[in-house]
Design an enzyme around this catalytic site. Structure first.
Site, PDB file in Angstrom:
ATOM      1  N   THR A 186       0.863  -1.183   0.000  1.00  0.00           N
ATOM      2  CA  THR A 186       0.000   0.000   0.000  1.00  0.00           C
ATOM      3  C   THR A 186       0.895   1.228   0.000  1.00  0.00           C
ATOM      4  OG1 THR A 186      -1.565  -1.271   1.287  1.00  0.00           O
ATOM      5  CG2 THR A 186      -1.847   1.121   1.286  1.00  0.00           C
TER       6      THR A 186
ATOM      7  N   GLY B  85      -7.799  -2.389  14.659  1.00  0.00           N
ATOM      8  CA  GLY B  85      -6.329  -2.373  14.807  1.00  0.00           C
ATOM      9  C   GLY B  85      -5.723  -3.024  13.581  1.00  0.00           C
TER      10      GLY B  85
ATOM     11  N   CYS C 111      -2.944  -2.435   8.848  1.00  0.00           N
ATOM     12  CA  CYS C 111      -3.443  -1.685   7.681  1.00  0.00           C
ATOM     13  C   CYS C 111      -4.396  -0.550   8.018  1.00  0.00           C
ATOM     14  CB  CYS C 111      -4.116  -2.658   6.723  1.00  0.00           C
ATOM     15  SG  CYS C 111      -2.925  -3.773   6.021  1.00  0.00           S
TER      16      CYS C 111
ATOM     17  N   LYS D  73      -2.872   2.473   9.777  1.00  0.00           N
ATOM     18  CA  LYS D  73      -1.830   3.099   8.936  1.00  0.00           C
ATOM     19  C   LYS D  73      -2.484   3.761   7.715  1.00  0.00           C
ATOM     20  CE  LYS D  73       0.523   0.002   6.416  1.00  0.00           C
ATOM     21  NZ  LYS D  73       0.281   0.203   4.973  1.00  0.00           N
TER      22      LYS D  73
END
Ligand code: UDX
Length: 434
Positions: free
Chosen positions: A121, A259, A262, A265
């Site tokens: 990503t 949580g 991924c 963030k």
């Protein structure tokens, strides 16, 4: 096709093994010598159901191998998948140093036309950045930069790779897009939808998808707070909402907040990238704030279950990982919850089927137990924090006997309040009356 996958973490290893299973010749590269040696011995460094089998099958059939030699791997590959980490920086933006290092190595080693595929990503604009690095290197060879974001859920990564809802390809030239369809040929024949667009749109599809899913979870977590105030049942509300085909039933499970490696963030990167391009993404900013608030509310919920104070009390935590079927502790809600309880004076015992090892470097003074019953031994409060299947069928009689007080706080709504009451527990959960 000859493929190199750079980075053998959660994404790189699944991608490498999956592409090999599609019939490509794949070499997985990592700088971590120990990790590569373990992989060569058939040891899988992460807990991901089915990955071990997929790796060994493709290694045996000589379509998958592992190396630390980045240069040779680049030279021998027609397509190079970048699957290195893009960890969040202190300011929430994505750290691209590993992606840039790999791009520079690729530019240096170019020995023919190559497809350079960002699988990790990456912030919008990273594709352009890689193109710039290639151009500045002066390489005479054509490097086509492609965005091919992953939508893998931990614990279900193999399934998500083999049967994706869609394959997203961001490419600036049709030849690159055609090559990508060749790489994913088995899916293409399976009639998996391919979304072919430009690089920026593909990069944004990833962020927008994760941002939306995180928003959906945060929405139901706030609805759960309202349910507790008005005496509604969040499970029934979620069912009632989910039957609307425009909403859908998935990702409406109220809990202690999202949580993982991924959602936190990607939501902060989404907000950060928007701000950098001059737009304040207010919903994303709100989702981040609310998600942190929800985790703190779980601490309050547990303290209230302890009669208003947990000072000197022992609390047993069942589940540490950010979700079941993974050993991943990154941004797990249990981190602020356990630290909050310890700050309030509680001593904590914990059990998790997979995540204990990864927890040891995160917590201090936590007693790790071998199963739920040992964790419950002598505890004043039992907290269900991660909905591992084995916590769904606990011997409640045994748990009740082990606990000093029959107090259970179920942050994942695993049990039925009526049943717990009849078993003699003082039971609280999320968004439902006790
Ligand atoms: C997510 C995306 O689902 C995946 O497409 C993307 O590629 C990577 O990020 P993952 O982080 O592995 O996958 O886990 P996911 O199953 O999506 O759960 C994320 C978090 O949301 C977990 O903390 C989970 O407990 C929480 N969650 C999920 C809820 O609280 N309620 C839900 O209904 C679903």
């Amino acid at each position: 096709m000859d493929i190199a996958v750079i980075g053998t973490g959660y994404v790189g290893l699944v991608t490498g093994a999956g592409l090999a299973d599609f019939g490509n010749d794949v070499i997985c590269v990592d700088i971590d010598v120990k990790k590569i040696e373990a992989l060569r011995r058939g040891e899988i460094p992460i807990y991901e159901p089915g990955l071990g089998k997929l790796v060994s099958k493709n290694v045996e059939e000589k379509r998958l191998s592992f190396t630390t030699d980045l240069q040779t791997a680049i030279r021998g590959a027609r397509a190079i998948f970048i699957a290195v980490g893009t960890p969040p920086k202190a300011d929430g933006s994505a750290d691209l140093r590993y992606v840039e290092e790999v791009a520079r190595s690729i530019a240096k080693e170019m020995n023919g036309p190559k497809l350079i595929v960002t699988k990790s990503t990456v912030p919008i604009g990273t594709g352009r950045l890689i193109e710039k690095i290639l151009k500045e290197s002066g390489t005479p060879h054509k490097g086509s930069v492609v965005s091919n974001p992953e939508f893998l859920r931990e614990g279900l990564a193999i399934e998500d790779f083999m049967k994706p809802d869609r394959v997203v390809i961001g490419a600036s030239d049709p030849e690159a897009a055609a090559l990508m369809k060749e790489i994913y040929a088995p899916l293409h024949s399976l009639e998996t939808p391919f979304v072919v667009t430009n690089v920026e749109s593909s990069e944004l599809i990833k962020y927008a998808s994760n941002g939306f899913l995180a928003t959906k979870i945060t929405f139901i977590n706030e609805i759960a707070q309202v349910c507790e105030k008005v005496g509604a049942n969040v499970h029934d509300v979620a069912v009632g909402m989910g039957l609307d085909s425009r909403i859908g039933p998935k990702f409406l499970q109220a809990g202690p907040g999202f949580g993982g490696s991924c959602f936190p963030k990607d939501t902060s990167a989404m907000a950060d990238i928007s701000k950098k391009y001059g737009y304040e993404f207010q919903i994303m900013e709100a989702v981040l704030r609310v998600n942190d608030d929800i985790k703190q509310r779980m601490v309050t919920k547990i303290i209230e279950a302890g009669g208003g104070s947990v000072k000197g009390k022992t609390i047993a935590i069942l589940g540490l990982a950010f979700k079941p079927e993974t050993d991943d502790m990154r941004d797990s809600p249990t981190i602020p919850i356990i630290k909050g309880l310890q700050k309030a004076g509680a001593s904590v015992r914990a059990f998790d089927p997979q995540a204990v090892e990864n927890s040891k470097s995160i917590f201090e003074n936590v007693t790790y137990c071998v199963d739920a019953y040992q964790a419950a031994e002598g505890a004043d409060i039992l907290v269900i924090a991660t909905e591992w299947n084995e916590f769904r069928a606990l011997n409640l009689g045994r748990i009740r006997k082990a606990l000093r007080q029959p107090v259970v706080v179920d942050l994942r709504n695993v049990y039925d309040p009526q049943r717990m009451k009849s078993e003699g527990f003082n039971y609280t959960s999320v968004g439902r009356a006790s």
